[in-house]
Design a protein around this motif. Structure first.
Motif, PDB file in Angstrom:
ATOM      1  N   GLY A  20       0.853  -1.192  -0.019  1.00 35.87           N
ATOM      2  CA  GLY A  20      -0.040  -0.051  -0.050  1.00 35.87           C
ATOM      3  C   GLY A  20       0.972   1.317   0.071  1.00 35.87           C
ATOM      4  O   GLY A  20       0.436   2.346   0.629  1.00 35.87           O
ATOM      5  N   HIS A  21       2.083   1.360  -0.561  1.00 35.60           N
ATOM      6  CA  HIS A  21       2.834   2.291  -0.504  1.00 35.60           C
ATOM      7  C   HIS A  21       2.281   3.512  -1.191  1.00 35.60           C
ATOM      8  O   HIS A  21       2.343   4.785  -0.877  1.00 35.60           O
ATOM      9  CB  HIS A  21       4.159   2.112  -1.463  1.00 35.60           C
ATOM     10  N   GLU A  22       1.316   3.424  -2.119  1.00 32.02           N
ATOM     11  CA  GLU A  22       0.657   4.533  -2.853  1.00 32.02           C
ATOM     12  C   GLU A  22      -0.196   5.417  -2.031  1.00 32.02           C
ATOM     13  O   GLU A  22      -0.174   6.311  -2.297  1.00 32.02           O
ATOM     14  CB  GLU A  22      -0.186   4.076  -4.145  1.00 32.02           C
ATOM     15  N   THR A  23      -0.437   4.929  -1.024  1.00 39.85           N
ATOM     16  CA  THR A  23      -1.604   5.275  -0.003  1.00 39.85           C
ATOM     17  C   THR A  23      -0.564   5.985   1.085  1.00 39.85           C
ATOM     18  O   THR A  23      -0.608   7.168   1.496  1.00 39.85           O
ATOM     19  CB  THR A  23      -2.396   4.422   0.480  1.00 39.85           C
ATOM     20  N   THR A  24       0.299   5.002   1.779  1.00 39.41           N
ATOM     21  CA  THR A  24       0.966   5.455   2.755  1.00 39.41           C
ATOM     22  C   THR A  24       1.928   6.496   2.726  1.00 39.41           C
ATOM     23  O   THR A  24       2.083   7.428   3.481  1.00 39.41           O
ATOM     24  CB  THR A  24       2.011   4.174   3.582  1.00 39.41           C
ATOM     25  N   PHE A  25       2.601   6.701   1.635  1.00 38.78           N
ATOM     26  CA  PHE A  25       3.563   7.771   1.370  1.00 38.78           C
ATOM     27  C   PHE A  25       2.796   8.866   1.129  1.00 38.78           C
ATOM     28  O   PHE A  25       3.441  10.111   1.478  1.00 38.78           O
ATOM     29  CB  PHE A  25       4.648   7.283   0.416  1.00 38.78           C
ATOM     30  N   ALA A  26       1.739   8.698   0.298  1.00 41.08           N
ATOM     31  CA  ALA A  26       0.933  10.062   0.219  1.00 41.08           C
ATOM     32  C   ALA A  26       0.450  10.743   1.613  1.00 41.08           C
ATOM     33  O   ALA A  26       0.547  11.704   1.648  1.00 41.08           O
ATOM     34  CB  ALA A  26      -0.283   9.875  -0.764  1.00 41.08           C
ATOM     35  N   GLY A  57       0.105  19.367   4.161  1.00 39.35           N
ATOM     36  CA  GLY A  57      -1.384  19.569   4.197  1.00 39.35           C
ATOM     37  C   GLY A  57      -1.963  19.578   2.802  1.00 39.35           C
ATOM     38  O   GLY A  57      -2.964  20.046   2.747  1.00 39.35           O
ATOM     39  N   ILE A  58      -1.426  18.875   1.934  1.00 42.39           N
ATOM     40  CA  ILE A  58      -2.068  18.729   0.567  1.00 42.39           C
ATOM     41  C   ILE A  58      -2.776  17.150   0.751  1.00 42.39           C
ATOM     42  O   ILE A  58      -2.190  16.286   1.200  1.00 42.39           O
ATOM     43  CB  ILE A  58      -1.112  18.565  -0.489  1.00 42.39           C
ATOM     44  N   PRO A  59      -4.174  17.169   0.341  1.00 46.52           N
ATOM     45  CA  PRO A  59      -4.724  15.841   0.486  1.00 46.52           C
ATOM     46  C   PRO A  59      -4.068  14.695   0.007  1.00 46.52           C
ATOM     47  O   PRO A  59      -3.410  14.798  -1.171  1.00 46.52           O
ATOM     48  CB  PRO A  59      -6.297  16.157  -0.044  1.00 46.52           C
ATOM     49  N   PRO A  60      -4.092  13.701   0.393  1.00 41.57           N
ATOM     50  CA  PRO A  60      -3.420  12.354  -0.267  1.00 41.57           C
ATOM     51  C   PRO A  60      -3.963  11.960  -1.604  1.00 41.57           C
ATOM     52  O   PRO A  60      -3.311  11.627  -2.370  1.00 41.57           O
ATOM     53  CB  PRO A  60      -3.862  11.013   0.718  1.00 41.57           C
ATOM     54  N   ALA A  61      -5.165  12.299  -1.738  1.00 36.93           N
ATOM     55  CA  ALA A  61      -5.951  12.211  -3.145  1.00 36.93           C
ATOM     56  C   ALA A  61      -5.198  13.011  -4.193  1.00 36.93           C
ATOM     57  O   ALA A  61      -5.046  12.875  -5.551  1.00 36.93           O
ATOM     58  CB  ALA A  61      -7.291  12.487  -3.153  1.00 36.93           C
ATOM     59  N   ASP A  62      -4.508  14.396  -3.926  1.00 37.36           N
ATOM     60  CA  ASP A  62      -3.774  15.018  -4.744  1.00 37.36           C
ATOM     61  C   ASP A  62      -2.437  14.808  -4.769  1.00 37.36           C
ATOM     62  O   ASP A  62      -1.636  15.709  -5.386  1.00 37.36           O
ATOM     63  CB  ASP A  62      -4.086  16.411  -4.324  1.00 37.36           C
ATOM     64  N   ILE A  63      -1.801  13.699  -4.059  1.00 38.87           N
ATOM     65  CA  ILE A  63      -0.482  13.331  -4.322  1.00 38.87           C
ATOM     66  C   ILE A  63      -0.185  12.179  -4.968  1.00 38.87           C
ATOM     67  O   ILE A  63      -0.779  10.966  -4.360  1.00 38.87           O
ATOM     68  CB  ILE A  63       0.275  13.460  -2.816  1.00 38.87           C
ATOM     69  N   ASP A  64       0.477  11.993  -6.089  1.00 44.56           N
ATOM     70  CA  ASP A  64       0.800  10.888  -6.584  1.00 44.56           C
ATOM     71  C   ASP A  64       1.978  10.215  -6.264  1.00 44.56           C
ATOM     72  O   ASP A  64       3.036  11.122  -6.091  1.00 44.56           O
ATOM     73  CB  ASP A  64       1.030  11.436  -8.253  1.00 44.56           C
ATOM     74  N   ALA A 121      12.509   9.660   4.732  1.00 45.70           N
ATOM     75  CA  ALA A 121      12.794  10.627   3.695  1.00 45.70           C
ATOM     76  C   ALA A 121      11.611  11.267   3.157  1.00 45.70           C
ATOM     77  O   ALA A 121      11.898  12.519   3.025  1.00 45.70           O
ATOM     78  CB  ALA A 121      13.388   9.637   2.539  1.00 45.70           C
ATOM     79  N   ALA A 122      10.342  10.665   2.919  1.00 48.78           N
ATOM     80  CA  ALA A 122       9.482  11.179   2.394  1.00 48.78           C
ATOM     81  C   ALA A 122       8.877  12.553   3.340  1.00 48.78           C
ATOM     82  O   ALA A 122       8.433  13.663   3.065  1.00 48.78           O
ATOM     83  CB  ALA A 122       8.036  10.324   2.231  1.00 48.78           C
ATOM     84  N   ALA A 123       9.001  12.323   4.871  1.00 43.74           N
ATOM     85  CA  ALA A 123       8.623  13.228   5.306  1.00 43.74           C
ATOM     86  C   ALA A 123       9.415  14.368   5.465  1.00 43.74           C
ATOM     87  O   ALA A 123       9.128  15.534   5.438  1.00 43.74           O
ATOM     88  CB  ALA A 123       8.518  12.684   7.142  1.00 43.74           C
TER      89      ALA A 123
END
Ligand SMILES: Cc1cc2nc3c(=O)[nH]c(=O)nc-3n(C[C@H](O)[C@H](O)[C@H](O)COP(=O)(O)OP(=O)(O)OC[C@H]3O[C@@H](n4cnc5c(N)ncnc54)[C@H](O)[C@@H]3O)c2cc1C
Lengths: 796, 291
Positions: A515-521, A529-536, A563-565
């Motif tokens: 589930g990386h596409e969700t967790t990292f978003a 503060g950008i919604p996860p749905a707006d982050i690819d 790294a992502a944080a």
């Protein structure tokens, strides 16, 4: 600090649409649910050919001759390649991940059943497979080494006579801890308990087998490789080094991956065969192994024969632990672990307990079995380590006639001892074990279960309650200590915010279902503060992502998650400066409230991250010295591993007449620090627990005395179904990691590590009326029946 | 993906058509029914027939369960799922439903057939044990007409039956006698796995005394055959725990299991005893519940 919380709510509460951490449905699921995933076998290229591999039918033999003429004459066959042909290209052998070499196609001898001997490239998969039957190989049979205990016997045939001057089947000796200090503690201890404990060979058995499509472009010498890889960047570098192809001309793409569990970390001969096939034919070549090939030739896991010893005082203070291990590495040493750790992280066998001394000595040997020793959901051999300590602690409880929970609680490392340096040199970052244990006891209703057990025992029924408590070491790792073939285990990450405030984050790790596409978003969302749905989330393509070592050993969140944080914080820092210009106040006068900067004391004056993104790309002025754009890149080198922990309780019932084990209940309380998406964590835990039921009760790759693999299909190698597992009961505590930027620890493998000992402990507990102190996995009905009759047998 | 060797394929439109094809093509042809035994063997290239004659279109002709006064007749193309779901069949022979609940999984049961199961003649096969337990007979048809054989005659050895090259199994017939019931017990390592051992039992009571009883075991020897010694020991006796125990002991003595990945020979022998007892106990309980 540890916080405990209520049990998670039902499914209906899984989709809160948080701007940051919290329950939300997985962004990748719509495509999987609708059959729109894109796996390697879905890749179709114009003119693509198909590769099939001829494998050895025997475990040990000299190759006398190979006749490929009939196969070459098959009308649909484009190429037939043998080891001899690869020798000409310098590709007959390749390095393994642990400093050994492995043959791509056998040249001199075959060393395990299923070893690659030749390959065919043909117009379709059927023709390629048919042509294999037209290849005539003459073998001169040799005695195989199958019983690992006999591998170092002077009479044993030498498997690796390809290695200069090799006279035996010894690979390495390894030790950790202090032998003399441990001996001293053992010599004066009130109680010493020892037990022979086997962790049999098992297989990751992912739903999707391994495979690739190799497309070598002869004009500009460019190789594109779609492959089932958990570590695309590491693979690219290795291909460059091994095959001599320039790295910038190699592109490795891992599309959707159908499970890996460590089995897709190594480079297998099949990948190299497909690449060679494409180079010699000038066409794209697909190779997808079948289920039997997957089970018999790709990386196995475990296969440790352990002698565990524990020393304690009569009132249950554990003083020291000692172990001697014989490790079966198969025909080539293909262990996937950081270079300085030939036994992976087995050194954490001291568990969650405060000891005076510990020592381990290990010997690894070659046998005529498939190579591997992959990190199969084990965080580099921690599964073996945790199984050893949690089993031997139960053996001690048995001898002391003490409740196993009580014994564990009495010996836990205490909260004020963290960071805690173990006697084998590992520095546990944080932990607070007792609340986690208590939570599990409470969820299970432990005291009530013990009462019920006493009643049932009086009626002749067999009910068992098993407990395990684990501490894992995940998130490899600090580059000063950890590398794989010289590649440091730090991860890059890149974040770009587009003018309209949507974003793309690029990572080196590769999801195989986590589930990386969700967790990292969500990690990025929490920070900017950008919604996860707006982050690819972009991953799995070396041309599209920064360098990093991939997903295994539960390292994605500890390393790439950090790294992502941090990359998001870097972007936020720049956004703050731009905001100060927009609001015409100094940076110090701004306050960040997720998604926007406010002027302190004047919340009406604010700009959102989206406003800032537009300004960053717009025509207006930016503060002095600030470049346009809103993006950043970093490479995160972890300071230490993270150490998640957990308390598991399993309840089993055994039919006294048939010896069948039924897992009635399983309570798992996990502490993986800060929880990003609790639903995904629960999914990971459910998976691992199911895996544990498989290993404890049914899974094993066995061999007959000639070296024939007896687990070559899913009819023979059993993996559990929904009918073998109970409704999982999960809970959690939160002890953040002090060094991870958001306090998160890895959780991908916790349940695989923690559950086998809980289940085995439960079965052994149920068999207490028969005087059973230990029985080895897999606890099939027949093996449980042996234990009931007082003749438990090791599985190998 | 595991791929079979090249094969020619034809769909039969009637039983006569299928037999005609078999006569013409000889030993190089194989019938495919549900395909759940044959296709895996072909994919592993353990079987490489040159021709496949698909009889799935004969489901209309050979897929039936007819419960009559003195006999139950079941067509060879009847699928596991139909055997599982038939209330009428469960009424007379509950052993079928017991067994079908634990044969394979729904995917296999949707396609696998009674005929395919029996003709595969795998020593671990469950429906053979059921048919043996019930004293079924098999109707085999060839160019020259039909012949009827007992289950004992049907089994020639592991993977070998009385069905000759140009013949096929078309029907199973089971005698119905009053006062009886039946049950099936299976131990497996995991749901959907083949039996470590299974045992079927059928008991007929007359005035509280066992008029007849039969036991059939699977996975404990090369053949699934009846156990006459067990029947002899039970007939004329009143049901009791001691009697079941005795029957179990006889069953354990009569079988010849081998040690393999599913379990040791000793354990299997133990199961033969235990499951025989359980199946007999359950059969008798069912008669008593009904009466
Ligand atoms: C995963 C899995 C698990 C299974 N578990 C079990 C289990 O627990 N217990 C159990 O008993 N079985 C089990 N089976 C086997 C299953 O029941 C099969 O369906 C059955 O054995 C064969 O039936 P079929 O119709 O599929 O036969 P097919 O595979 O089509 O045929 C099998 C053989 O019978 C021949 N044949 C078929 N029909 C006829 C006919 N009418 N006349 C003459 N010859 C014929 C074929 O030529 C072939 O040789 C399992 C199978 C699978 C794949």
């Amino acid at each position: 600090m540890t916080t405990t919380d209520e049990r998670p709510a039902g499914f209906e509460n899984n989709d809160h649409k948080p701007i940051g951490h919290g329950r939300m449905l997985r962004k990748e699921d719509p495509r999987f649910i609708r059959g729109k995933g894109n796996y390697v076998d879905d890749v179709q290229l114009p003119g693509m050919l198909h590769c099939a591999i001829l494998r050895s039918p025997v475990a040990h033999a000299r190759i006398v001759s190979i006749d490929t003429s009939a196969a070459e004459a098959h009308p649909k066959v484009k190429a037939v390649v043998t080891g001899a042909a690869l020798t000409g290209l310098g590709l007959a052998w390749m390095p393994t991940l642990s400093g050994d070499v492995q043959s791509v196609l056998a040249t001199d001898k075959v060393r395990f059943q299923g070893q690659e001997v030749a390959f065919v490239v043909a117009e379709d998969r059927y023709a390629a497979r048919d042509a294999l039957e037209l290849i005539d190989v003459e073998y001169d049979l040799l005695d195989p080494v199958i019983d690992v205990r006999m591998a170092l016997d002077p009479s044993a045939p030498v498997i690796r006579d390809d290695l200069d001057g090799k006279q035996n089947n010894h690979i390495f000796d390894w030790e950790t801890g202090d032998e003399a200090a441990t001996e001293a503690v053992f010599a004066s201890a009130d109680v010493v308990v020892s037990e022979d404990i086997v962790y049999p060979r098992v297989h990751p058995a992912p739903m999707e087998t391994c495979g690739c499509v190799a497309d070598y472009d002869r004009i500009d010498s460019r190789l594109t490789l779609w492959s089932t890889s958990q570590a695309p960047h590491a693979h690219r570098t290795l291909y460059a080094i091994v095959a001599g192809l320039p790295e910038h001309k190699i592109r490795v793409i891992s599309p959707d991956i159908g499970g890996g569990f460590g089995g897709k970390v190594p480079i297998y001969p099949g990948y190299v065969c497909a690449i060679v096939g494409s180079i010699v034919t000038g066409k794209p070549v697909k190779w997808m192994e079948d289920r039997s090939e997957n089970l018999t030739s790709t990386g196995f896991a475990r296969d440790y024969i352990m002698r565990g010893e524990i020393a304690a005082t009569r009132d249950g203070k554990i003083l020291a632990v000692r172990t001697n291990v014989l490790a079966d590495h198969g025909a080539f040493n293909g262990v996937a672990a950081p270079v300085k750790y030939p036994a992976g992280f087995f050194g954490v066998f001291t568990g969650s307990y405060d000891l005076q001394a510990a020592y381990c000595k290990m010997t690894a040997v070659y046998t005529n079995k498939a190579p591997g020793g992959v990190a199969y959901a084990c965080s580099f051999r921690i599964t073996e380590a945790v199984y050893l300590i949690e089993r031997i602690v139960d053996c001690l409880a048995y001898e002391l006639e003490m409740d196993p929970v009580e014994l564990r609680m009495r010996n836990f490392i205490q909260p004020d001892q963290f960071p805690y340096r173990t006697k084998t040199g590992w520095v546990y970052d944080s932990g607070d074990y007792e609340p986690t244990m208590r939570k599990a006891l409470e969820l299970a209703g432990y005291d009530e279960l013990r009462r019920e057990q006493a009643e049932r025992r009086a009626r002749g029924e067999l009910m068992g309650i098993g407990v395990s408590f684990f501490t894992e070491a995940v998130g490899a790792g600090p580059r000063k200590d950890m590398d794989i073939l010289g590649l440091g285990m730090a991860d890059g990450c890149e974040l770009r915010v587009h003018p309209t405030g949507k974003a793309v984050v690029r990572l080196s790790v590769q999801s195989q279902g986590q589930g990386h596409e969700t967790t990292f978003a969500q990690i990025v969302a929490e920070e900017i503060g950008i919604p996860p749905a707006d982050i690819d989330v972009v991953h799995g393509d070396t041309d599209q992502t920064p360098f990093g070592l991939g997903t295994y050993g539960s390292r994605s969140t500890p390393v790439s998650g950090a790294a992502a944080a941090l990359v998001a914080r870097k972007v936020r820092d720049k956004a703050r400066i731009i905001a100060s210009g927009m609001l015409e106040v100094s940076v110090a006068d701004l306050e960040w409230v997720k998604g926007a900067f406010h002027v302190k004391g004047d919340p009406g004056k604010s700009v959102t991250i989206q406003d800032i993104a537009m300004r960053a790309h717009g025509a207006g002025d930016l503060p002095e010295g600030i470049e346009g754009g809103l993006e950043a890149q970093i490479c995160y080198n972890p300071e230490n591993l993270t150490y998640p922990h957990g308390a598991y309780i399993c309840v089993v019932d055994i039919d006294p007449g048939t010896a069948q084990v039924k897992v009635r209940r399983f309570v798992a309380v996990d502490d993986c620090g800060t929880r990003i998406n609790p639903m995904i964590i629960e999914g990971q835990v459910h998976r691992g627990l199911t895996d544990g039921v498989g290993m404890a009760l049914m899974e094993m790759i066995a061999f007959d005395e000639d070296g024939n693999c007896l687990g070559g299909s899913l009819m023979d190698y059993l993996i559990p179904t929904a009918l073998e597992v109970p409704d999982w009961e999960t809970g959690f505590t939160v002890t953040p990691s002090p060094h991870h930027p958001i306090g998160a620890k890895g959780v991908g493998e916790s349940a695989t590590v923690g559950s086998p000992p809980a289940i085995v402990n439960a079965v052994v507990d149920a068999l207490k009326p028969f005087g059973v102190r230990h029985a080895d996995m897999p606890l099939t009905p027949s093996r449980v029946w042996d234990a009931m009759r007082g003749v438990p047998r090791p599985p190998i | 993906m595991q791929v079979p060797a090249p094969v020619e394929y034809e769909r039969a439109t009637s039983v006569d058509h299928a037999i005609g094809l078999l006569e013409r093509l000889g030993g190089s042809a194989r019938i495919v029914a549900g395909g759940h035994s044959l296709l895996p063997m072909m994919k592993l290239r353990l079987a490489s027939p040159e021709y496949l004659i698909d009889i799935n279109d004969l489901h209309g002709e050979l897929g039936y369960i007819r419960v009559e006064q003195t006999e139950v007749r079941i067509g060879a193309m009847t699928r596991h799922r139909e055997l599982l779901e038939s209330g009428e069949l469960a009424e007379v022979f509950p052993v079928f439903r017991d067994a079908e609940r634990v044969i394979a999984d729904p995917v296999v049961r949707n396609r696998g057939t009674l005929g395919g199961s029996l003709c595969q003649a795998d020593p671990s096969e469950d429906l053979s044990a059921v048919c043996t337990t019930l004293g079924a007979s098999c109707v085999i048809r060839g160019g020259a007409g039909e012949r009827v054989v007992t289950m004992e005659e049907f089994y020639r050895g592991p993977y070998e039956t009385a069905v000759e090259d140009a013949e096929m199994l078309v029907e199973i017939r089971i005698p119905v006698r009053p006062g009886g019931s039946s049950a099936y017990e299976k131990v497996e390592r995991r749901a959907g796995d083949w039996a470590i051992v299974s045992a079927g039992a059928a008991v007929w009571l007359d005035g509280g005394v066992i008029a007849d009883a039969r036991v059939g075991l699977a996975a404990v020897g090369p053949n699934t055959t009846g156990l006459p010694a067990v029947s002899d020991a039970l007939r004329g006796r009143e049901p009791s725990e001691e009697l079941y125990e005795h029957a179990g002991t006889l069953a354990a003595e009569a079988c010849s299991p081998v040690t393999d990945m599913r379990g040791s020979a000793d354990y299997k022998r133990h199961l033969a005893r235990e499951l025989t007892r359980r199946a007999l106990r359950r059969s008798v309980a069912r008669i008593n519940e009904r009466d």
